[in-house]
Design a protein around this motif. Structure first.
Motif, PDB file in Angstrom:
ATOM      1  N   GLU A 180      -7.372   6.325  -7.579  1.00 14.22           N
ATOM      2  CA  GLU A 180      -7.407   6.797  -6.131  1.00 14.22           C
ATOM      3  C   GLU A 180      -8.633   5.172  -5.832  1.00 14.22           C
ATOM      4  N   ASP A 181      -9.320   4.439  -6.374  1.00 12.76           N
ATOM      5  CA  ASP A 181     -10.124   3.302  -5.657  1.00 12.76           C
ATOM      6  C   ASP A 181      -9.548   2.012  -5.821  1.00 12.76           C
ATOM      7  N   ILE A 182      -8.244   2.132  -6.783  1.00  8.85           N
ATOM      8  CA  ILE A 182      -7.298   1.440  -6.814  1.00  8.85           C
ATOM      9  C   ILE A 182      -6.305   1.287  -4.860  1.00  8.85           C
ATOM     10  N   LEU A 183      -5.978   2.081  -4.771  1.00 12.57           N
ATOM     11  CA  LEU A 183      -5.548   2.326  -3.137  1.00 12.57           C
ATOM     12  C   LEU A 183      -6.933   2.123  -2.323  1.00 12.57           C
ATOM     13  N   MET A 184      -7.823   2.510  -2.795  1.00 15.04           N
ATOM     14  CA  MET A 184      -8.732   2.420  -1.833  1.00 15.04           C
ATOM     15  C   MET A 184      -9.565   1.117  -1.751  1.00 15.04           C
ATOM     16  N   SER A 185      -8.984   0.323  -2.518  1.00 14.43           N
ATOM     17  CA  SER A 185      -9.761  -1.698  -2.145  1.00 14.43           C
ATOM     18  C   SER A 185      -8.618  -2.197  -1.730  1.00 14.43           C
TER      19      SER A 185
ATOM     20  N   TYR B 147       0.585  -1.394  -0.021  1.00 17.10           N
ATOM     21  CA  TYR B 147      -0.207  -0.360   0.092  1.00 17.10           C
ATOM     22  C   TYR B 147       1.331   1.399  -0.452  1.00 17.10           C
ATOM     23  N   GLU B 148       1.785   1.022   0.540  1.00 16.37           N
ATOM     24  CA  GLU B 148       2.761   2.399   0.854  1.00 16.37           C
ATOM     25  C   GLU B 148       3.599   2.895  -0.534  1.00 16.37           C
ATOM     26  N   LYS B 149       3.431   2.140  -1.338  1.00 17.24           N
ATOM     27  CA  LYS B 149       4.315   1.498  -2.161  1.00 17.24           C
ATOM     28  C   LYS B 149       3.455   2.127  -3.452  1.00 17.24           C
ATOM     29  N   MET B 150       2.699   1.368  -3.567  1.00 14.86           N
ATOM     30  CA  MET B 150       1.157   2.053  -4.596  1.00 14.86           C
ATOM     31  C   MET B 150       0.822   3.747  -3.994  1.00 14.86           C
ATOM     32  N   PHE B 151       1.488   3.831  -3.078  1.00 13.29           N
ATOM     33  CA  PHE B 151       0.256   4.959  -2.582  1.00 13.29           C
ATOM     34  C   PHE B 151       1.370   6.235  -2.690  1.00 13.29           C
ATOM     35  N   ALA B 152       2.605   5.810  -2.281  1.00  7.75           N
ATOM     36  CA  ALA B 152       4.211   7.005  -2.813  1.00  7.75           C
ATOM     37  C   ALA B 152       4.224   7.033  -4.632  1.00  7.75           C
ATOM     38  N   GLU B 153       3.778   5.905  -5.367  1.00  9.98           N
ATOM     39  CA  GLU B 153       3.854   5.961  -6.758  1.00  9.98           C
ATOM     40  C   GLU B 153       2.375   7.064  -7.567  1.00  9.98           C
ATOM     41  N   GLN B 154       1.509   6.940  -7.166  1.00  9.86           N
ATOM     42  CA  GLN B 154       0.247   8.043  -6.854  1.00  9.86           C
ATOM     43  C   GLN B 154       0.249   9.399  -6.121  1.00  9.86           C
ATOM     44  N   GLU B 155       0.896   9.629  -5.487  1.00  9.26           N
ATOM     45  CA  GLU B 155       1.694  10.892  -5.287  1.00  9.26           C
ATOM     46  C   GLU B 155       2.704  11.360  -6.282  1.00  9.26           C
ATOM     47  N   GLN B 156       4.137   9.922  -6.684  1.00 14.12           N
ATOM     48  CA  GLN B 156       3.863  11.170  -7.704  1.00 14.12           C
ATOM     49  C   GLN B 156       3.472  11.022  -8.813  1.00 14.12           C
ATOM     50  N   PHE B 157       2.605  10.960  -9.017  1.00  9.39           N
ATOM     51  CA  PHE B 157       1.428  10.540 -10.702  1.00  9.39           C
ATOM     52  C   PHE B 157       0.740  12.077 -10.290  1.00  9.39           C
ATOM     53  N   ARG B 158       0.066  12.336  -8.897  1.00  3.94           N
ATOM     54  CA  ARG B 158      -1.147  13.462  -9.005  1.00  3.94           C
ATOM     55  C   ARG B 158       0.892  14.720  -9.035  1.00  3.94           C
ATOM     56  N   ASP B 159       1.563  14.564  -8.590  1.00  6.82           N
ATOM     57  CA  ASP B 159       2.464  15.584  -7.841  1.00  6.82           C
ATOM     58  C   ASP B 159       2.839  16.570 -10.116  1.00  6.82           C
ATOM     59  N   TRP B 160       2.671  14.866 -10.744  1.00  8.17           N
ATOM     60  CA  TRP B 160       3.063  15.369 -12.553  1.00  8.17           C
ATOM     61  C   TRP B 160       1.620  15.698 -13.087  1.00  8.17           C
TER      62      TRP B 160
END
Length: 111
Positions: free
Chosen positions: A44-49, A11-24
């Motif tokens: 975001e839904d994938i992370l929530m799951s 989860y933490e790895k994927m959350f960090a990946e999403q944060e990078q995507f968000r920043d981009w």
């Protein structure tokens, strides 16, 4: 490592990946942001799951070895046939029926 620790690490790895995507995404012009709005939301839904479900140890380990597991999951999602649009249409029809019933009840009350 316990199952909970594996899933937390994933989860933490994927959350960090999403944060990078968000920043981009936030560095892009508005039109480009809109082009990726669906992708951002599904990610975001994938992370929530992942917050509500745990993968088996071997599954979590396999995804942890991936450089960008969130991107890969989204790409798989994007290529799947789902009933999403059927659900959207059902919701539109349900709301239309509810609005129609409300208007009929109001009209009868006014008589």
């Amino acid at each position: 490592m316990t199952n909970e620790e594996l899933n937390t690490r994933l989860y933490e790895k994927m959350f960090a990946e999403q944060e990078q995507f968000r920043d981009w995404l936030l560095s892009q012009p508005p039109a480009e942001i809109l082009n990726h709005a669906y992708e951002y939301t599904v990610r975001e839904d994938i992370l929530m799951s992942l917050e509500y479900h745990d993968l088996e140890d071997s599954q979590a380990r396999a995804l942890l070895k991936s450089d960008k597991p969130l991107k890969q999951i989204f790409e798989r999602w994007e290529n799947q046939e789902t009933s999403y649009m059927d659900t959207v249409w059902d919701t539109v029809q349900e709301q239309a029926r509810a609005a129609e019933a409300k208007q009929k009840a109001k009209a009868q009350k006014e008589r």
